[in-house]
Write an enzyme that holds these catalytic residues in place. Structure first.
Site, short mmCIF file in Angstrom:
data_model
loop_
_atom_site.label_atom_id
_atom_site.label_comp_id
_atom_site.label_asym_id
_atom_site.label_seq_id
_atom_site.Cartn_x
_atom_site.Cartn_y
_atom_site.Cartn_z
N SER A 56 0.85 -1.20 0.00
CA SER A 56 0.00 0.00 0.00
C SER A 56 0.88 1.25 0.00
CB SER A 56 -0.89 0.02 1.25
OG SER A 56 -0.06 0.23 2.40
N ASP A 93 -1.19 -1.82 -4.06
CA ASP A 93 -2.55 -1.74 -3.51
C ASP A 93 -2.99 -0.27 -3.49
OD1 ASP A 93 -4.83 -2.72 -2.24
OD2 ASP A 93 -3.95 -2.64 -0.22
N ASP A 115 -6.86 3.05 -8.30
CA ASP A 115 -8.12 3.26 -7.60
C ASP A 115 -8.67 4.64 -7.91
OD1 ASP A 115 -10.21 3.53 -5.91
OD2 ASP A 115 -9.13 3.04 -4.07
N GLY A 190 -10.50 -1.95 7.52
CA GLY A 190 -10.35 -1.78 8.95
C GLY A 190 -11.10 -2.82 9.77
N HIS A 222 -12.09 -5.97 -1.68
CA HIS A 222 -11.25 -5.32 -0.67
C HIS A 222 -11.97 -5.43 0.68
CE1 HIS A 222 -8.17 -2.97 -3.00
NE2 HIS A 222 -8.87 -3.56 -3.96
N GLY A 223 -11.29 -5.00 1.72
CA GLY A 223 -11.94 -4.89 3.03
C GLY A 223 -12.57 -6.18 3.51
N SER A 225 -11.49 -8.51 5.82
CA SER A 225 -11.12 -9.13 7.09
C SER A 225 -12.38 -9.52 7.86
CB SER A 225 -10.28 -8.15 7.94
OG SER A 225 -8.94 -8.19 7.52
N SER A 268 -6.31 -6.30 7.91
CA SER A 268 -6.62 -6.03 9.32
C SER A 268 -6.55 -7.27 10.21
CB SER A 268 -8.01 -5.39 9.45
OG SER A 268 -8.02 -4.16 8.78
P1 13P Z 1 -9.13 -5.20 5.55
O1 13P Z 1 -8.90 -3.92 6.28
O2 13P Z 1 -10.54 -5.68 5.71
O3 13P Z 1 -8.15 -6.26 5.94
O4 13P Z 1 -8.92 -4.92 3.99
C1 13P Z 1 -7.64 -4.81 3.43
C2 13P Z 1 -7.66 -4.29 2.04
O5 13P Z 1 -8.67 -4.20 1.38
C3 13P Z 1 -6.38 -3.87 1.45
O6 13P Z 1 -6.53 -3.27 0.22
O1 G3H Z 2 -6.21 -0.64 1.94
C1 G3H Z 2 -5.92 -0.78 3.11
C2 G3H Z 2 -4.82 -1.67 3.54
O2 G3H Z 2 -5.21 -2.33 4.72
C3 G3H Z 2 -3.51 -0.94 3.69
O3 G3H Z 2 -3.57 -0.11 4.78
O4 G3H Z 2 -2.64 2.08 3.97
O5 G3H Z 2 -2.61 1.46 6.41
O6 G3H Z 2 -1.10 0.31 4.78
P1 G3H Z 2 -2.42 1.01 5.00
ZN ZN Z 3 -8.26 -2.09 -0.10
#
Ligand code: 13P
Ligand code: G3H
Ligand code: ZN
Length: 320
Positions: A56, A93, A115, A190, A222-223, A225, A268
């Site tokens: 990221s 990412d 994105d 998150g 994405h997202g 977790s 996360s």
């Molecule tokens: P989480 O925060 O749900 O783990 O998602 C991570 C993510 O989408 C990274 O791009």
């Molecule tokens: O997209 C979100 C990922 O969990 C990366 O998070 O930008 O804190 O590294 P970050």
């Molecule tokens: Zn993401």
């Protein structure tokens, strides 16, 4: 210009084709340091899973792009040392500009996300198409995004989800030439994805509608977790203070990965696993001050979490 294939990395094209046909998803795990990278590779080698190592913007700021790229290069050799030649993708990412994507492509990344989901539709199309044009010249795969996830994404925060509109996906994919599409169906970044009392459900009906419009096309979540409650409990038991942390139930992600969803992003949950393990050491051995004594258990906990995800959520085990 560093070519990813010279580093032993692969792009995601063939992996996604196989995953869509096979009804599973490739894990996309974020990494920022050596311990995270080691546990990802250990888990994937042990389960014989392909993997997407994600970097990221936050990771680039924290750890330096050069070090992260060399770590990914090292990961290829590390996997072989552990006894398995697994396919490894190095992916940007949430790239937010053509310049950033170009710099990663020129530096050995094999896949990038652009994105443009916060932009107006035509601006998103134009930006995404410009990245695809450059990336495809170098055989690098590109992920675009349509729809906005609630929560904080790329330093932009949205109170509510803007779900992906199925009527737009075909046009977006055709005009941009992207290789995969991230969609918004109720996941969010998150550890606080739902409010207490809310039904923790994602909109699999929208996913189904999208699949009908672009059959067989690679979809990304994405997202994703799940915020395992035993990890939240352990964190709080050892002095942490996380309240109302709620994620996406794993059974819903399992269903999604059996469909056209072929990449699932998880970050996360790994943070929670590391934090719980480190807090436990600090609480139980307050005299400990060798980082290996708490980062080691954190790495082991992370590896077990990733193995669980691969086998029970994504289904990417034995798919190398
Ligand atoms: P989480 O925060 O749900 O783990 O998602 C991570 C993510 O989408 C990274 O791009
Ligand atoms: O997209 C979100 C990922 O969990 C990366 O998070 O930008 O804190 O590294 P970050
Ligand atoms: Zn993401």
């Amino acid at each position: 210009m560093v070519k990813y294939s010279d580093l032993g990395l692969v792009n995601s094209r063939a992996l996604f084709q196989k995953a869509v046909k096979g009804g599973y998803a490739i894990p996309a795990f974020n990494f920022n340091n050596m311990e995270q990278m080691q546990s990802i590779i250990q888990a994937c080698v042990e389960t014989k899973s392909p993997v997407i190592l994600q970097v990221s913007s936050g990771a680039r700021k924290y750890a330096n792009q050069t070090l992260l790229r060399y770590m990914a290069q090292g990961a290829v050799e590390y996997a072989k040392e552990l006894g398995q030649n697994i396919p490894i993708v190095l992916h940007l990412d949430h790239g937010d500009s053509l310049e950033l994507c170009k710099s990663c492509i020129d530096y050995g990344f094999s896949s990038v996300m652009i994105d443009g989901s916060h932009l107006e539709y035509n601006a998103n199309v134009d930006l995404t198409a410009s990245v695809v044009e450059y990336a495809h010249k170098h055989d690098i795969t590109v992920e675009g995004e349509l729809g906005v996830l609630a929560g904080v994404e790329d330093d932009v925060s949205a109170e509510e989800h803007t779900y992906t509109q199925p009527e737009e996906v075909e046009d977006f994919v055709k005009k941009t030439g992207v290789d995969s599409l991230a969609i918004s169906i109720g996941t969010s970044h998150g550890a606080f994805k739902f409010k207490p009392g809310q039904d923790p459900k994602i909109r699999l009906d929208i996913l189904e509608e999208i699949e009908k419009r672009i059959p067989g096309f690679a979809i990304v979540l994405h997202g994703s977790s799940s915020v395992p409650q035993e990890l939240v409990k352990a964190i709080n038991q050892y002095g942490g203070k996380l309240s109302d942390a709620i994620g996406i139930p794993e059974d819903q992600l399992r269903l999604a990965s059996k469909s056209a969803v072929c990449k699932i992003n998880i970050d996360s949950d790994g943070r929670l696993a590391m934090t719980a393990a480190i807090r436990k050491v600090f609480a139980e051995s307050p005299a400990e001050f060798d980082p290996r004594k708490y980062l080691g258990p954190a790495r082991d906990a992370l590896r077990e979490l990733y193995k669980h995800k691969i086998i029970h959520v994504l289904g990417s085990n034995d798919k190398i």
